[in-house]
Design a protein around this motif. Sequence first.
Motif, mmCIF file in Angstrom:
data_model
loop_
_atom_site.group_PDB
_atom_site.id
_atom_site.type_symbol
_atom_site.label_atom_id
_atom_site.label_comp_id
_atom_site.label_asym_id
_atom_site.label_seq_id
_atom_site.Cartn_x
_atom_site.Cartn_y
_atom_site.Cartn_z
ATOM 1 N N ASP A 202 -48.229 -20.054 37.375
ATOM 2 C CA ASP A 202 -49.848 -19.803 36.958
ATOM 3 C C ASP A 202 -49.253 -18.090 37.438
ATOM 4 O O ASP A 202 -48.438 -17.471 38.529
ATOM 5 C CB ASP A 202 -51.048 -20.130 37.816
ATOM 6 C CG ASP A 202 -51.976 -19.246 37.332
ATOM 7 O OD1 ASP A 202 -51.801 -18.224 36.392
ATOM 8 O OD2 ASP A 202 -52.531 -19.865 37.819
ATOM 9 N N ASP A 204 -51.409 -15.492 38.355
ATOM 10 C CA ASP A 204 -52.860 -15.547 38.810
ATOM 11 C C ASP A 204 -54.138 -14.226 38.726
ATOM 12 O O ASP A 204 -54.960 -13.552 39.048
ATOM 13 C CB ASP A 204 -53.873 -16.373 39.892
ATOM 14 C CG ASP A 204 -52.029 -15.955 41.000
ATOM 15 O OD1 ASP A 204 -52.133 -14.952 41.147
ATOM 16 O OD2 ASP A 204 -52.911 -16.411 42.059
ATOM 17 N N ARG A 421 -57.078 -20.748 30.745
ATOM 18 C CA ARG A 421 -56.026 -21.078 32.136
ATOM 19 C C ARG A 421 -55.333 -22.422 31.541
ATOM 20 O O ARG A 421 -54.215 -23.203 32.286
ATOM 21 C CB ARG A 421 -57.001 -20.592 33.587
ATOM 22 C CG ARG A 421 -54.985 -20.818 33.819
ATOM 23 C CD ARG A 421 -55.159 -19.564 35.986
ATOM 24 N NE ARG A 421 -54.633 -18.472 35.171
ATOM 25 C CZ ARG A 421 -55.098 -16.454 34.764
ATOM 26 N NH1 ARG A 421 -56.689 -16.927 34.420
ATOM 27 N NH2 ARG A 421 -54.251 -16.247 34.942
ATOM 28 N N GLY A 425 -52.162 -24.670 31.973
ATOM 29 C CA GLY A 425 -52.164 -25.515 33.162
ATOM 30 C C GLY A 425 -51.795 -26.977 32.219
ATOM 31 O O GLY A 425 -50.433 -27.420 32.672
ATOM 32 N N MET A 432 -52.906 -24.648 37.808
ATOM 33 C CA MET A 432 -53.058 -23.641 37.591
ATOM 34 C C MET A 432 -54.311 -22.653 38.400
ATOM 35 O O MET A 432 -55.173 -24.087 39.039
ATOM 36 C CB MET A 432 -53.884 -23.068 36.403
ATOM 37 C CG MET A 432 -52.837 -23.669 35.348
ATOM 38 S SD MET A 432 -51.091 -22.698 35.397
ATOM 39 C CE MET A 432 -50.955 -21.168 34.135
#
Lengths: 482, 346
Positions: A202, A204, A421, A425, A432
């Motif tokens: 990820d 983020d 997202r 994932g 995530m």
Amino acid sequence: MITHEQLLAELEKQTGFTEFRAGQAESLTALFHEKNTLAILPTGAGKSLIYELYGKISQRLVVVVSPLLSLMQDQVASLNFRGEKRAVAFTSMLSAQDKAYVESHLMDYQYLFISPEMLTNPGLFARIKSLNPGLLVVDEAHCISTWGPDFRPEYLLLGKLRTALGSPLTLMLTATATPEIKADIKAKMGLTDAYEVVTSIDRDNLFLGTKTVESQAEKLTTLKTFVKALPKPGIVYFSSKKMANEVAEVLNQTFPFGVAAYHADLSSDDRFKTQQQFMSNKLQVICATSAFGMGIDKNDIRFVIHFHVPATLEDYWQEIGRAGRDGKPGIAILLYQKHDEQIQLALSENSIPTRDEVQLFYRSPKRFEVVEDDKFQLVKFYHDHGYPETELANYFDQRRMSRERAIREMVSYTTLSSCKREMIGSHFAAKMKPHDETCCSNDLTLDQIEQLQLPENSVAQDNQESTTDWQTVLSQLFLLKN
Amino acid sequence: MDEFRLLSLLSAEQPRRQRVIENVLKGRRTVSTLFWGMRYGILDWLGYEKRLSRQYYDGLFHQLLAEEKLAPANQQFVLTSAGQSRLTELAPMHYRPRFLGVGRQFDGQRFKERLLLMIQVVSEFSYGNRRYYPLQVSQDNLQFVRSWFRWFKQNNYTVEAFQSELETYLSNLGDDQLALMLAQRFVGHDTVGETTEQLALQFERPASQIAEIQDDLLLGMIPVIQANEESVLYPILSGLAINPLSESAYQTLTEIKRGLTFDQIIRARRLKESTVREHVLEAAILLPIEDVPYDRLLNEETQASLNKIFESQALDDWDFERAHSKMPALSFFEFRLYQILRSKTN
Ligand SMILES: [Zn+2]
């Protein structure tokens, strides 16, 4: 055996860094325990540092197998940059003279980058073997998996080559891999018990935005609006060189900041200059094909915009991974017009041999002894490695379907109204961050961009103005002592 | 290749063949291409556009014919007055390479790689910086520049000396715009110059022309360096000279100078007679007159007879059949060799 403290001391001595990034120390520790290792590290996480440091500590030859010419050259350039001169890329681009030179001076190199085909050259292979390499690195290891969209048939040779080399310690590197692909990599390399290093895939700090438009003209207008509003530097990716050129010209005329195109048709001097100007922020936006950015160590890229849909989620995730490496907020934007995927579908259609083509080849393989066409080269590869015709035709059908599936998956990401997202994932079976207002949008607006509070523009370093006389250029080039 | 270039390779007085010009640009070294290339005075362009496509070239040629900038003349072509005025009109926007001939004597590509890397290395050195991305050059040039740089430091050459050679060259160009275009090609510490696209905008010329100008001006440094053995750049020329003849043609010429006959050469090296003749003609066209033993290859009598036959005729119009009817023993080889000799003495 080497302790973590010793590793840290070596890191600082060799590179000046005082701490490892995620996955680096764990991979090195595994390697120094003689464990074959599969490391899944995101783009820009410093994968190359692992084998670089391994080579420096062990003082043995490191052979890095890599699929892409440009990638190899970038890696050699960044080793050079860090003062390591004993690195070379042995590729089909080298002149005969250069090949002979490298072959006869092989013991002078610490890092040898090579493509799988080149590694099959018997003379060179024997020399490499005689030098008893300390580490074999398989870069972009997902290319070995027939499950994956980036599969490269020549990677299938690697398992055998490794055994023929005397089964040296092996490091397999990739940025993204689904669970099936991970298992497949290990199986194809004959290293089912390889140690696995997994870091979070990820990113983020990246906002994931998409925007659907009705026409090509609207796409260009939207692009201009976003490029104007977003902090720089940034990259816009295209799937054609022609579009990259055209849009670069339009943006350059529209905005006061520097924009340039980057693709394989530029001369090597111009590619070098474009990269360096982008590094120093003299150029703020690059309109590129995917050839750009592979080896670039630039941390402050704020946005990556895709003007065309990439072929796979894997490609997409790697390409947007170039934004926000400094950990500050960044944004990835995908512009989509209905049926954009037709380009990718056509590309995939044209790159995978049809049943007829397979049949044509198998009927008279002699006719194809010298063949330039990519498709027939592919068929030739399998034919020469003993694949029966029907099996091969079926296999290509499967590949065509899996490429199509990958493209459709990419499109569904583009138009997905739930959390994007989360979809990534589940594709990579990775954990995530949960959705919030800094996560994603299916209809990106300027308001949303504003709310993200992205960092300011990176400021260009000096020498930003074009110099208008040659005397000044010369006097800047050389610092004279008096 | 564009309209200007093609027009500039044609002439208003001398009719020229479409294929000869094409083959010269593509670098086809047949005797006929070399001979007519010499006659047209365009041999310096030999191999200048190796990848020129037949389709593109013919398209351009036909367009100029249709626009009556060219006119046919006995299966050849001349510039019309419209063609001449077009050429004059286009000239200010185009660059005529000054150092084409140098590219035939030296490997310009390797020279360029070496020089640009040397500039980068010395520039970074002057700033005391060791961490930088070196220009991408071939392995042998990389090794070459490394050992040159060791030599540079061991012999206590200075950055000033290096810079002043570049400065002198740029200043002697006598054209600040051209000097700037070249200087912007250089890469060094915190200065990466400008790309050809950027210079194209700045100078309002096509990017391809910028690259052409830069390459030409880089070539122009070679004779300057060659003339000065004291130059800090002098070692750069090592291994860059190009032999104008093929190995085999060179050997033939040497053997003839040593007094061997065609028959002896043919037997010893298992060559065809036509090959040996081609070697000699190639040497005659490409080498200075004193490097070829014309008197050994053409007896005095033959020379005198040919001279008499063609006394009042322009060299381009000489006709082998006419000579042959008067001199039955004359070979085409002798005829062509004499024609080359006369080209070189006129
Ligand atoms: Zn979300």
